[in-house]
Every structure is written in structure tokens, then in C-alpha cells.
Design a protein around this motif. Structure first.
Motif, PDB file in Angstrom:
ATOM      1  N   GLU A   1       0.850  -1.196   0.000  1.00 13.39           N
ATOM      2  CA  GLU A   1       0.000   0.000   0.000  1.00 13.39           C
ATOM      3  C   GLU A   1       0.889   1.251   0.000  1.00 13.39           C
ATOM      4  OE1 GLU A   1      -3.929   1.713   2.405  1.00 13.39           O
ATOM      5  OE2 GLU A   1      -2.547   0.334   3.413  1.00 13.39           O
ATOM      6  N   PRO A   2       1.482   1.595  -1.139  1.00 13.15           N
ATOM      7  CA  PRO A   2       2.430   2.713  -1.180  1.00 13.15           C
ATOM      8  C   PRO A   2       1.801   4.065  -0.894  1.00 13.15           C
ATOM      9  CG  PRO A   2       1.972   1.889  -3.396  1.00 13.15           C
ATOM     10  CD  PRO A   2       1.365   0.918  -2.438  1.00 13.15           C
ATOM     11  N   SER A   3       0.508   4.216  -1.127  1.00 13.83           N
ATOM     12  CA  SER A   3      -0.229   5.417  -0.726  1.00 13.83           C
ATOM     13  C   SER A   3      -1.567   4.975  -0.171  1.00 13.83           C
ATOM     14  CB  SER A   3      -0.401   6.381  -1.908  1.00 13.83           C
ATOM     15  OG  SER A   3      -1.131   5.776  -2.958  1.00 13.83           O
ATOM     16  N   PRO A   4      -2.204   5.794   0.655  1.00 16.89           N
ATOM     17  CA  PRO A   4      -3.417   5.341   1.355  1.00 16.89           C
ATOM     18  C   PRO A   4      -4.495   4.818   0.414  1.00 16.89           C
ATOM     19  CG  PRO A   4      -2.648   7.430   2.259  1.00 16.89           C
ATOM     20  CD  PRO A   4      -1.812   7.168   1.045  1.00 16.89           C
ATOM     21  N   GLY A   5      -4.870   3.563   0.610  1.00 16.33           N
ATOM     22  CA  GLY A   5      -5.943   2.960  -0.157  1.00 16.33           C
ATOM     23  C   GLY A   5      -5.567   2.551  -1.561  1.00 16.33           C
ATOM     24  N   THR A   6      -4.298   2.698  -1.944  1.00 12.58           N
ATOM     25  CA  THR A   6      -3.820   2.301  -3.272  1.00 12.58           C
ATOM     26  C   THR A   6      -2.910   1.095  -3.125  1.00 12.58           C
ATOM     27  OG1 THR A   6      -3.919   4.574  -4.076  1.00 12.58           O
ATOM     28  CG2 THR A   6      -2.566   3.031  -5.329  1.00 12.58           C
ATOM     29  N   TYR A   7      -3.241   0.011  -3.809  1.00 13.10           N
ATOM     30  CA  TYR A   7      -2.481  -1.228  -3.683  1.00 13.10           C
ATOM     31  C   TYR A   7      -1.682  -1.479  -4.966  1.00 13.10           C
ATOM     32  CZ  TYR A   7      -5.828  -1.670   0.085  1.00 13.10           C
ATOM     33  OH  TYR A   7      -6.596  -1.412   1.197  1.00 13.10           O
ATOM     34  N   ASP A   8      -0.451  -1.876  -4.785  1.00 14.27           N
ATOM     35  CA  ASP A   8       0.488  -2.046  -5.890  1.00 14.27           C
ATOM     36  C   ASP A   8       0.413  -3.482  -6.419  1.00 14.27           C
ATOM     37  OD1 ASP A   8       2.583  -2.213  -7.653  1.00 14.27           O
ATOM     38  OD2 ASP A   8       4.018  -1.172  -6.369  1.00 14.27           O
ATOM     39  N   ARG A   9      -0.357  -3.689  -7.469  1.00 11.80           N
ATOM     40  CA  ARG A   9      -0.515  -5.032  -8.024  1.00 11.80           C
ATOM     41  C   ARG A   9       0.729  -5.481  -8.782  1.00 11.80           C
ATOM     42  NH1 ARG A   9      -5.512  -7.028  -7.353  1.00 11.80           N
ATOM     43  NH2 ARG A   9      -5.332  -8.534  -9.054  1.00 11.80           N
ATOM     44  N   THR A  10       1.559  -4.538  -9.217  1.00 15.44           N
ATOM     45  CA  THR A  10       2.839  -4.940  -9.821  1.00 15.44           C
ATOM     46  C   THR A  10       3.703  -5.637  -8.782  1.00 15.44           C
ATOM     47  OG1 THR A  10       2.780  -3.125 -11.422  1.00 15.44           O
ATOM     48  CG2 THR A  10       4.934  -4.113 -10.949  1.00 15.44           C
TER      49      THR A  10
ATOM     50  N   GLY B   1      13.817   4.391  10.752  1.00 19.52           N
ATOM     51  CA  GLY B   1      15.007   3.546  10.700  1.00 19.52           C
ATOM     52  C   GLY B   1      14.750   2.063  10.612  1.00 19.52           C
ATOM     53  N   GLY B   2      13.499   1.657  10.384  1.00 16.47           N
ATOM     54  CA  GLY B   2      13.199   0.235  10.307  1.00 16.47           C
ATOM     55  C   GLY B   2      12.715  -0.178   8.932  1.00 16.47           C
ATOM     56  N   ASN B   3      11.848  -1.166   8.916  1.00 16.71           N
ATOM     57  CA  ASN B   3      11.271  -1.638   7.669  1.00 16.71           C
ATOM     58  C   ASN B   3       9.840  -2.057   7.942  1.00 16.71           C
ATOM     59  OD1 ASN B   3      11.131  -4.873   7.889  1.00 16.71           O
ATOM     60  ND2 ASN B   3      12.998  -4.142   8.899  1.00 16.71           N
ATOM     61  N   GLY B   4       9.013  -2.030   6.899  1.00 11.08           N
ATOM     62  CA  GLY B   4       7.641  -2.476   7.040  1.00 11.08           C
ATOM     63  C   GLY B   4       6.643  -1.416   6.643  1.00 11.08           C
ATOM     64  N   ALA B   5       6.333  -0.476   7.534  1.00 13.73           N
ATOM     65  CA  ALA B   5       5.254   0.482   7.323  1.00 13.73           C
ATOM     66  C   ALA B   5       5.650   1.562   6.317  1.00 13.73           C
ATOM     67  CB  ALA B   5       4.851   1.131   8.639  1.00 13.73           C
ATOM     68  N   PRO B   6       4.703   2.023   5.511  1.00 16.97           N
ATOM     69  CA  PRO B   6       4.987   3.139   4.605  1.00 16.97           C
ATOM     70  C   PRO B   6       5.201   4.432   5.371  1.00 16.97           C
ATOM     71  CG  PRO B   6       2.668   2.495   4.474  1.00 16.97           C
ATOM     72  CD  PRO B   6       3.344   1.493   5.353  1.00 16.97           C
ATOM     73  N   VAL B   7       5.898   5.369   4.740  1.00 14.87           N
ATOM     74  CA  VAL B   7       6.174   6.656   5.372  1.00 14.87           C
ATOM     75  C   VAL B   7       4.877   7.374   5.725  1.00 14.87           C
ATOM     76  CG1 VAL B   7       7.161   8.942   4.985  1.00 14.87           C
ATOM     77  CG2 VAL B   7       8.448   6.911   4.320  1.00 14.87           C
ATOM     78  N   TRP B   8       3.879   7.294   4.837  1.00 15.02           N
ATOM     79  CA  TRP B   8       2.628   8.019   5.092  1.00 15.02           C
ATOM     80  C   TRP B   8       1.897   7.492   6.323  1.00 15.02           C
ATOM     81  CZ3 TRP B   8      -1.684   5.112   5.383  1.00 15.02           C
ATOM     82  CH2 TRP B   8      -1.731   3.894   4.679  1.00 15.02           C
ATOM     83  N   ALA B   9       2.220   6.258   6.752  1.00 17.87           N
ATOM     84  CA  ALA B   9       1.547   5.654   7.907  1.00 17.87           C
ATOM     85  C   ALA B   9       2.382   5.756   9.182  1.00 17.87           C
ATOM     86  CB  ALA B   9       1.233   4.191   7.613  1.00 17.87           C
ATOM     87  N   THR B  10       3.381   6.628   9.180  1.00 21.85           N
ATOM     88  CA  THR B  10       4.299   6.741  10.310  1.00 21.85           C
ATOM     89  C   THR B  10       4.105   8.095  10.977  1.00 21.85           C
ATOM     90  OG1 THR B  10       5.884   5.386   9.078  1.00 21.85           O
ATOM     91  CG2 THR B  10       6.699   6.524  11.036  1.00 21.85           C
TER      92      THR B  10
ATOM     93  N   ARG C   1       0.856   5.550  17.730  1.00 18.63           N
ATOM     94  CA  ARG C   1      -0.102   6.090  16.771  1.00 18.63           C
ATOM     95  C   ARG C   1      -0.778   4.957  15.992  1.00 18.63           C
ATOM     96  NH1 ARG C   1      -2.179  10.555  18.290  1.00 18.63           N
ATOM     97  NH2 ARG C   1      -0.732  12.294  18.515  1.00 18.63           N
ATOM     98  N   PHE C   2      -0.013   3.961  15.644  1.00 17.77           N
ATOM     99  CA  PHE C   2      -0.585   2.824  14.918  1.00 17.77           C
ATOM    100  C   PHE C   2      -1.625   2.109  15.776  1.00 17.77           C
ATOM    101  CE2 PHE C   2      -0.663  -1.723  13.946  1.00 17.77           C
ATOM    102  CZ  PHE C   2      -0.987  -1.699  12.598  1.00 17.77           C
TER     103      PHE C   2
ATOM    104  N   ARG D   1      -4.563   1.235  11.655  1.00 15.64           N
ATOM    105  CA  ARG D   1      -4.862  -0.195  11.761  1.00 15.64           C
ATOM    106  C   ARG D   1      -5.841  -0.631  10.684  1.00 15.64           C
ATOM    107  NH1 ARG D   1      -6.921  -0.237  17.625  1.00 15.64           N
ATOM    108  NH2 ARG D   1      -7.233   1.942  17.031  1.00 15.64           N
ATOM    109  N   GLY D   2      -6.816   0.234  10.376  1.00 13.29           N
ATOM    110  CA  GLY D   2      -7.754  -0.080   9.306  1.00 13.29           C
ATOM    111  C   GLY D   2      -7.055  -0.217   7.971  1.00 13.29           C
ATOM    112  N   HIS D   3      -6.067   0.645   7.720  1.00 13.65           N
ATOM    113  CA  HIS D   3      -5.299   0.534   6.476  1.00 13.65           C
ATOM    114  C   HIS D   3      -4.477  -0.759   6.457  1.00 13.65           C
ATOM    115  CE1 HIS D   3      -5.972   4.186   4.133  1.00 13.65           C
ATOM    116  NE2 HIS D   3      -6.106   4.835   5.281  1.00 13.65           N
ATOM    117  N   TYR D   4      -3.863  -1.072   7.587  1.00 15.24           N
ATOM    118  CA  TYR D   4      -3.054  -2.296   7.664  1.00 15.24           C
ATOM    119  C   TYR D   4      -3.916  -3.527   7.394  1.00 15.24           C
ATOM    120  CZ  TYR D   4       0.383  -5.625   9.547  1.00 15.24           C
ATOM    121  OH  TYR D   4       1.270  -6.670   9.706  1.00 15.24           O
TER     122      TYR D   4
END
Length: 498
Positions: free
Chosen positions: A105-114, A147-156, A184-185, A197-200
Motif C-alpha cells: 500500500e504505497p499510498s493510502p488505499g492504493t495497492y500495488d498489483r505490480t 530507521g526500520g522496515n515495514g510500514a509506509p512513510v505516510w503511515a508513520t 499512533r498505529f 490499523r484499518g489501512h493495515y
């Protein structure tokens, strides 16, 4: 809590002080319980992950791969030829494949099918070699913005708090910005904002929607090593974490009613043998009249339509603090292992779930490392648990080095074992000294196919001699021996042909 290069200095700073205090308590408290326990009758009240033929699966494999965490495209280092080599050299049947929320989910509600197509291509590589793939929604230190991995920047959401690099990396969990991002998450701090959490959950649902009809995928690991931020222990596991898991389970079941859903406890404590507060979770599949308990041609014949698996990680604290499996540390590790097994089995009973060790591993250069890996494998056999060793990334923790040459770990992981059992397994064990693999099970109505065991060439160069059972077929290329099955109890002993 894995990191090949940084474990030795875990206990540094404020978090390190807390860890040392916890460590002292654990090493005193776990005591000798469980010492000398005989292998359990795993068929008694034990659940198994099953294949489409209803056979109990003994899942053995690697995690793929830490390299995916920072890769711009989110893909691990492997090519198809590496999957071929892994199957040939290790004979594994399981892979825990890392996904990144930032890529789904690189942007809210948009899923990267590639991105999902690229994952599916690699799943196909494994599927064509007979693997079962667990898709793991992975995170460490929340996400790249802190400094980690996993969540997109917009969700931090850090509220302007900083997160400085730390050595070792695990201390980053105590950095103010990282703690606030988790808070916040989880919604455990005051203030409005996006429903992260809803986005996740939506991202997990999209992954499940994409792979719902893929028979190579065995299930979804809902979150790697959950961390509660400022809320820890049972308050976190029975509260925000359980709510997230239940929401994710409910959402996934709207698009995928068959795949297994794997849940992990909080890593701090449970990785070392502490109890977890994770409660029993409900699977809507259990209330679905289409999900009949006898399988009816579906993926499972486990007598219970719910498909939730328990996937804790195993990193005994004395070794997490930098020790090997030797000297006084060896006794401490053994106590931690006994405590870990006791708490894991207790939690699995509460969840009504089969067990897969989602991660275990260590630097293979540490003293006693190979003895430790073999001990964990024997424990997994006795528990009837699958495992995913961390990891397949070339290096000091892996079965191969940077030039893909075998390390001394490879022959330890390449051991004889059943892969699929045509009924309810009772016990199985590899006796390296006597060079004998024993497998016993109870036949079960409706199960199709035979019991498959793998006999590596390093132990069974000319194949195996079967005592107490019927040999159906032998494939010298895959090294798989298939045994006949049917009603009643079966007990088979396999030794090398002379």
C-alpha cells in the motif's frame, strides 16, 4: 529479534538495563521444569496443518529473506535457480516469504498489483518445486521513516519526535519517534488521525484477495514480531494486538476462506520463554457451513474448520545477549528452551492451534551452534512443530556463504524427516547415531495419498530399507520415499540400504 551482526551488545542503555533485569528473572524463574520429558504422543489433542489430500504437513524451511526489507522493489535476493538449489541441497518443503506493507500500500488505499505480481512470480518458483509458502507481513522498528522496515512513510506518525540510529539495532525500539509511531498505529495515545490499523487490515485483505486461489500459499503471517510501543505485556497482547488480529482475520475471511492465518505473540519475552497474554481468536470460517470439518475436497481435514496457527519465534535470551551454546550458557539456554516449549504448548492449546516456529537461528560461528540447531530440530520433532530457520540470506547465519558455498549449517539442516503424513502423526524422530528414521501415525478416514519422507543422500546414499511398513515408491532425484497407509496404527523404521 534477529540480527547477525548486532546481538552481542543487546544489553546497552536504558532498554538494555530492562532486558538484563528481565533476563535475570527468567534465568532464575524458569528452573528445570520439563527436564527429561519424553516425546509426546502428538496425535493426542494436537492439530496439524494439512494439504489438499488431508495429510498432516511437517513444515521445514527457511525465511526468504532479510534482503527484501530494504530493497527498493521489496524483493529478496533470490533468482529461480536459487530456489532449485535450495530444494536440491536441503530438501525443505516450506518458505516464509517476507512482504512489506510499504510495498503493498504505497499510498493510502492504493495497492500495488505490480508488487503482488512480482511476489506471485516467486511463489510460483517455490510451488513448482513442491514448497508451501507462508506470506509474512514483516516489520522491524516499524518502518523506514524511523530507521526500520515495514510500514509506509505516510503511515508513520512521530509527532516530531526523533529516532536516531542505534547500535545494536534493537535499541531503536526505545527511540521516542519509534515508540510514538507504534502508539499512533495502535491508537494508544490521545489525538485523532488516520485509522492506520484499518489501512493495515485492508492491506492484508488485499494480499489475501490476490492469493486466495493460489494452492502454493499455505497462509498469511499477520505481523512479524509485534511491538506495543508504550504498552507492553499482557495489556498489549490481550488488548490492541488481539483486536488487530481479530479485525484482520474477519477481513481476510471475506475474500479467502481457506488459507491458514498465522499469529505471533509480542517478541519481547515470549521469544525467551515467558508466557504470552494472547487470547483465543475466532475464525469466521468455523461458522461457515461450507467449511465442513472432514475437508470435502478442501485444503484441510483437521476436524475443526478454524484455521489459525501459532507462530512464535525462538531466540533464547542467553544467546540473544551474545553467548554461544557452551559452558554455563548452555545450561541457561536449556532452561530457556524448556520454558519456551512449556509456554508455547500452553498457548497453542488455548488458541486451539498447530505450532510453527516462525523463526530461530544464530551465527553458525558461535561455540556450540550446530549442537544448538540440532537440539531445536529435535524439540520441534517432539512437539510436532514446523519451523522456518532465519534465514536464507548468504552469510554467517545461513546454510551458504556469500559465494553460495555450503557452510557447516547445511548438513545439520539437511536431515531425514517426514514431509507429509497420511493420518494423525504420533511421533517421528531421526536417530543420527543409529542412522534410523522412525515415523508412526494413525490412519485417518478420507485422507488420500501416502506418507512421504525425505532421505538425504548424505545419510541414505542408496535409499532406505523399510521395516514395519509398505514401500510404495522411491524417487532418487527428489530423495522422497512414499509409504503406504490405511486404517489402523502404523510404525515404520527406515535405515540406509547397505
Amino acid at each position: 529479534m534477529k540480527s547477525p551482526a548486532t546481538r552481542r551488545t543487546w544489553a546497552r542503555g536504558a532498554v538494555g538495563a530492562v532486558v538484563l533485569a528481565v533476563a535475570a528473572g527468567l534465568l532464575v524463574a524458569v528452573g528445570p521444569q520439563g527436564a527429561g520429558a519424553a516425546p509426546a504422543d502428538t496425535a493426542s489433542g494436537h492439530r496439524w496443518i494439512t494439504d489438499r489430500q488431508g495429510r498432516a504437513l511437517v513444515l521445514r524451511g527457511l525465511s526468504t529473506a532479510s534482503s527484501a526489507k530494504q530493497a527498493p522493489d521489496g524483493m529478496p535476493w533470490i533468482e529461480e535457480k536459487d530456489v532449485v538449489r535450495e530444494r536440491r541441497e536441503l530438501g525443505t518443503n516450506f518458505v516464509r516469504f517476507l512482504l512489506q506493507w510499504r510495498k503493498v500500500e504505497p499510498s493510502p488505499g492504493t495497492y500495488d498489483r505490480t508488487y503482488l505480481r512480482q511476489v506471485a512470480e516467486r511463489v510460483r518458483w517455490y510451488g513448482e518445486r513442491g514448497y508451501h509458502v507462508l506470506l509474512d507481513m514483516h516489520q522491524d522498528l516499524y518502518g523506514p521513516r524511523v530507521g526500520g522496515n515495514g510500514a509506509p512513510v505516510w503511515a508513520t506518525g512521530t509527532d516530531g519526535l526523533a529516532s536516531a540510529p542505534t547500535d545494536p539495532w534493537e535499541l531503536g525500539y526505545a527511540e521516542p519517534g519509534t515508540v510514538r509511531a507504534f502508539d499512533r498505529f495502535w491508537g494508544t495515545v490521545e489525538g485523532g488521525g488516520r485509522d492506520l490499523r484499518g489501512h493495515y487490515v485492508g492491506a492484508l485483505r488485499e494480499v489475501a484477495r490476490y492469493f486466495a486461489d493460489d494452492d502454493t500459499v499455505i497462509g498469511y503471517d499477520l505481523m512479524n514480531e509485534p511491538w506495543g510501543g508504550s504498552v507492553q505485556g499482557p495489556a498489549f497482547e490481550a488488548g490492541p494486538l488481539a483486536r488487530l488480529y481479530q479485525d484482520a482475520i474477519d477481513a481476510i475471511r471475506t475474500v479467502d476462506r481457506d488459507h491458514w492465518l498465522f499469529v505471533e505473540p509480542s517478541a519481547i519475552g515470549s521469544n525467551w520463554g515467558f508466557a504470552t497474554g494472547l487470547p483465543r481468536l475466532d475464525d469466521p470460517r468455523a461458522d461457515d457451513p461450507r467449511a465442513d470439518g472432514d475437508g470435502g475436497g478442501e485444503r484441510g481435514r483437521d476436524g475443526d474448520a478454524a484455521r489459525i496457527a501459532y507462530a512464535p519465534h525462538l531466540y533464547p535470551l542467553p544467546m540473544d545477549l551474545g553467548g554461544g551454546y557452551t559452558g554455563s550458557t548452555k545450561g541457561q539456554v536449556d532452561r530457556s528452551l524448556r520454558a519456551w516449549r512449556e509456554q508455547t504448548e500452553k498457548t497453542a492449546r488455548r488458541l486451539g492451534a498447530p505450532v510453527v516456529i516462525g523463526e530461530f537461528g544464530l551465527d553458525v560461528g558461535l561455540p556450540g551452534a550446530m549442537e544448538y540447531v540440532e537440539k531445536v530440530q529435535r524439540m520441534a520433532d517432539d512437539m510436532g512443530a514446523g519451523f522456518a530457520y532465519w534465514s536464507n540470506d548468504p552469510g554467517t547465519w545461513a546454510p551458504w556463504d556469500a559465494k553460495l558455498r555450503p557452510t557447516r549449517l547445511l548438513p545439520v539442516l539437511d536431515r531425514p524427516a517426514p514431509l507429509a503424513v497420511a493420518g494423525d502423526p504420533i511421533a517421528y524422530r531421526w536417530d543420527a547415531e543409529r542412522k534410523a528414521l522412525t515415523v508412526s501415525w494413525r490412519g485417518k478416514a478420507g485422507v488420500r495419498g501416502g506418507t512421504e519422507v525425505r532421505l538425504p543422500a548424505r545419510h541414505f546414499s542408496k535409499g532406505g530399507r523399510v521395516e514395519g511398513g509398505v514401500r510404495q515408491s522411491w524417487d532418487p532425484k527428489s530423495r522422497i520415499l512414499t509409504l503406504g497407509s490405511g486404517p489402523g496404527t502404523h510404525s515404520v523404521r527406515i535405515t540406509p540400504h547397505a
